[in-house]
Design a protein around this motif. Structure first.
Motif, PDB file in Angstrom:
ATOM      1  N   ARG A  55       0.814  -1.218   0.000  1.00 61.52           N
ATOM      2  CA  ARG A  55       0.000   0.000   0.000  1.00 61.52           C
ATOM      3  C   ARG A  55       0.848   1.270   0.000  1.00 61.52           C
ATOM      4  O   ARG A  55       0.305   2.364  -0.098  1.00 61.52           O
ATOM      5  CB  ARG A  55      -0.922   0.011   1.220  1.00 61.52           C
ATOM      6  CG  ARG A  55      -2.119  -0.937   1.104  1.00 61.52           C
ATOM      7  CD  ARG A  55      -3.202  -0.476   2.043  1.00 61.52           C
ATOM      8  NE  ARG A  55      -4.384  -1.307   2.075  1.00 61.52           N
ATOM      9  CZ  ARG A  55      -5.429  -1.157   1.261  1.00 61.52           C
ATOM     10  NH1 ARG A  55      -5.402  -0.241   0.319  1.00 61.52           N
ATOM     11  NH2 ARG A  55      -6.488  -1.930   1.391  1.00 61.52           N
ATOM     12  N   TYR A  60       0.135   5.817  -6.497  1.00 66.02           N
ATOM     13  CA  TYR A  60      -1.316   5.840  -6.341  1.00 66.02           C
ATOM     14  C   TYR A  60      -1.832   7.108  -7.004  1.00 66.02           C
ATOM     15  O   TYR A  60      -1.105   8.087  -7.185  1.00 66.02           O
ATOM     16  CB  TYR A  60      -1.729   5.760  -4.868  1.00 66.02           C
ATOM     17  CG  TYR A  60      -1.432   6.981  -4.039  1.00 66.02           C
ATOM     18  CD1 TYR A  60      -2.349   8.034  -3.955  1.00 66.02           C
ATOM     19  CD2 TYR A  60      -0.243   7.083  -3.321  1.00 66.02           C
ATOM     20  CE1 TYR A  60      -2.082   9.154  -3.183  1.00 66.02           C
ATOM     21  CE2 TYR A  60       0.028   8.200  -2.543  1.00 66.02           C
ATOM     22  CZ  TYR A  60      -0.888   9.235  -2.475  1.00 66.02           C
ATOM     23  OH  TYR A  60      -0.626  10.342  -1.724  1.00 66.02           O
ATOM     24  N   GLY A  65      -2.503   4.613  -0.264  1.00 66.70           N
ATOM     25  CA  GLY A  65      -2.671   3.189  -0.026  1.00 66.70           C
ATOM     26  C   GLY A  65      -3.272   2.441  -1.195  1.00 66.70           C
ATOM     27  O   GLY A  65      -3.177   1.212  -1.267  1.00 66.70           O
ATOM     28  N   HIS A  70      -1.402  -2.779  -5.351  1.00 64.76           N
ATOM     29  CA  HIS A  70      -2.525  -3.162  -4.494  1.00 64.76           C
ATOM     30  C   HIS A  70      -3.793  -3.403  -5.298  1.00 64.76           C
ATOM     31  O   HIS A  70      -4.575  -4.319  -4.983  1.00 64.76           O
ATOM     32  CB  HIS A  70      -2.767  -2.074  -3.445  1.00 64.76           C
ATOM     33  CG  HIS A  70      -4.093  -2.184  -2.752  1.00 64.76           C
ATOM     34  ND1 HIS A  70      -4.356  -3.147  -1.806  1.00 64.76           N
ATOM     35  CD2 HIS A  70      -5.240  -1.467  -2.885  1.00 64.76           C
ATOM     36  CE1 HIS A  70      -5.607  -3.011  -1.371  1.00 64.76           C
ATOM     37  NE2 HIS A  70      -6.159  -1.991  -2.014  1.00 64.76           N
TER      38      HIS A  70
END
Length: 398
Positions: A55, A60, A65, A70
């Motif tokens: 995470r 991202y 996270g 992920h």
């Protein structure tokens, strides 16, 4: 043909429907194994901490996270945030485990014992539980407490040595893939399925230990033990074909192509198509088999003297006609756009509720009656905590 990755097929359930898995693992090895079980229809509950490497180690877009790694390795799971060192969180985790068929963890054995979550502690009260423990080294070895990551396991298993010997690169190089983690994850998945079969027949669970180093060593030695399988050894380690420095893509008139003539006839057909029929008379390609150990380098030179005479497309046509193994050399992003990949729904677009459009790595196997599928997007941290804990009041304990 595979169904689109983000749609369950005709509402039918996967082959593991009704199986509950607690994923109490981090990084890639354990979570990938649990993801596979989730794809196969299991209800996977991920007990996690916000400190999980997966995470926090890659990109991202919107939500901390919710990284690129992920989004696929933790799909088909429900996320529950619990502090296992807190009395309430610890009790809730134990209650979730009591209602599960399988527990997957890669925590170190010392930490598990301190939490009362080692196999012996849990099995006494929950004899039905399949306890899959993933670690770097065997727990009964002197290395049991050593930290282990993919790079160190590749080194310990002999894989770096193989890469150096085959590539003549001067120093051992790690394979550019999380190879040890993923091979171990596959081993965890099929091992727990075997234990599940036993559990369904007898009602009894068991401890399943999958050390990364042992797993990758066994994986490598299938072919690379070679003549050393005999005692005394007939030759050294290393599968001749794989260790041959000519075991690589071939130059063509306009690029590269992977041509692998595995038989003498393959070589003769290739030489004739490439405009050098005289090479088809070479005694090294006129035996019953190609002797990679004795002549591999020389045969590779002969092949590479011919392949520049045709374009990549021409070689693919020639090899296809003559049943010579052949394939284009695609860049990774080109492979993602390949018509074969598109038609098989191996990289479809999904629409995540918080992260928007993203590529979903498809399920690579097909079941005619109980299809696997990507039913749920990867959760945000703790997304299902309330939902899952509410279920504990509705028969959550066995």
């Amino acid at each position: 043909m595979n169904a689109p990755a983000t749609t369950a097929t005709s509402g039918r359930e996967g082959p593991l429907a009704g199986v509950r898995v607690i994923d109490m693992s981090t990084v890639v090895m354990g979570p990938y194994a649990a993801q596979i079980l989730g794809d196969l229809g299991a209800d996977v509950i991920k007990i996690e901490s916000p400190k999980d490497t997966v995470r926090n180690s890659t990109q991202y877009r919107n939500t901390p996270g919710m990284t690129s790694l992920h989004l696929n390795v933790n799909r088909n799971k429900r996320s529950v945030s619990l502090n296992l060192k807190d009395e309430a969180g610890h009790d809730q985790a134990l209650r979730l485990i009591s209602g599960a068929d399988i527990l997957i963890t890669n925590m170190r054995i010392g930490a598990l014992r301190r939490l009362g979550m080692d196999y012996d502690s849990l099995a006494a009260e929950h004899p039905h539980l399949i306890y899959a423990h993933a670690q770097g080294f065997r727990p009964d070895s002197e290395r049991a407490d050593l930290a282990a990551y993919d790079e160190t396991v590749q080194a310990a298993s002999g894989l770096l040595d193989l890469a150096e010997r085959a590539g003549d690169i001067g120093s051992p190089a790690v394979l550019p893939s999380i190879f040890g983690d993923k091979v171990a994850a596959l081993t965890i998945a099929y091992s727990t399925l075997a234990a599940l079969h036993h559990q369904r027949a007898t009602g009894q669970g068991q401890l399943v230990e999958v050390p990364m180093t042992d797993t990758l060593l066994a994986f490598n030695m299938v072919e690379h033990l070679q003549g050393a399988v005999f005692e005394p050894p007939m030759s050294g380690t290393g599968f001749p074909l794989s260790m041959n420095k000519g075991h690589r893509a071939r130059p063509t008139k306009d690029g590269q192509v992977m041509i692998m003539p595995y038989t003498p006839q393959n070589c003769r057909d290739l030489f004739r198509a490439g405009g050098h029929p005289e090479l088809a008379e070479d005694p090294r390609v006129n035996g019953e088999v190609l002797d990679a150990r004795a002549h591999g380098a020389a045969i590779a030179e002969l092949i590479e003297s011919v392949t520049p005479n045709l374009t990549t497309d021409e070689w693919i046509e020639v090899c296809t006609k003559n049943s010579i193994p052949v394939g284009p050399v695609l860049k990774l992003d080109e492979a993602a756009e390949d018509p074969y990949v598109r038609q098989g729904h191996l990289l479809d677009l999904g629409e995540h509720p918080s992260e928007g459009s993203y590529r979903v790595v498809g399920v690579p196997m097909n079941f005619s009656a109980t299809p696997a599928s990507v039913r749920e997007h990867a959760p945000i941290p703790g997304q299902h905590t309330d939902e899952v804990l509410d279920e504990l009041g509705q028969g959550g304990q066995r």
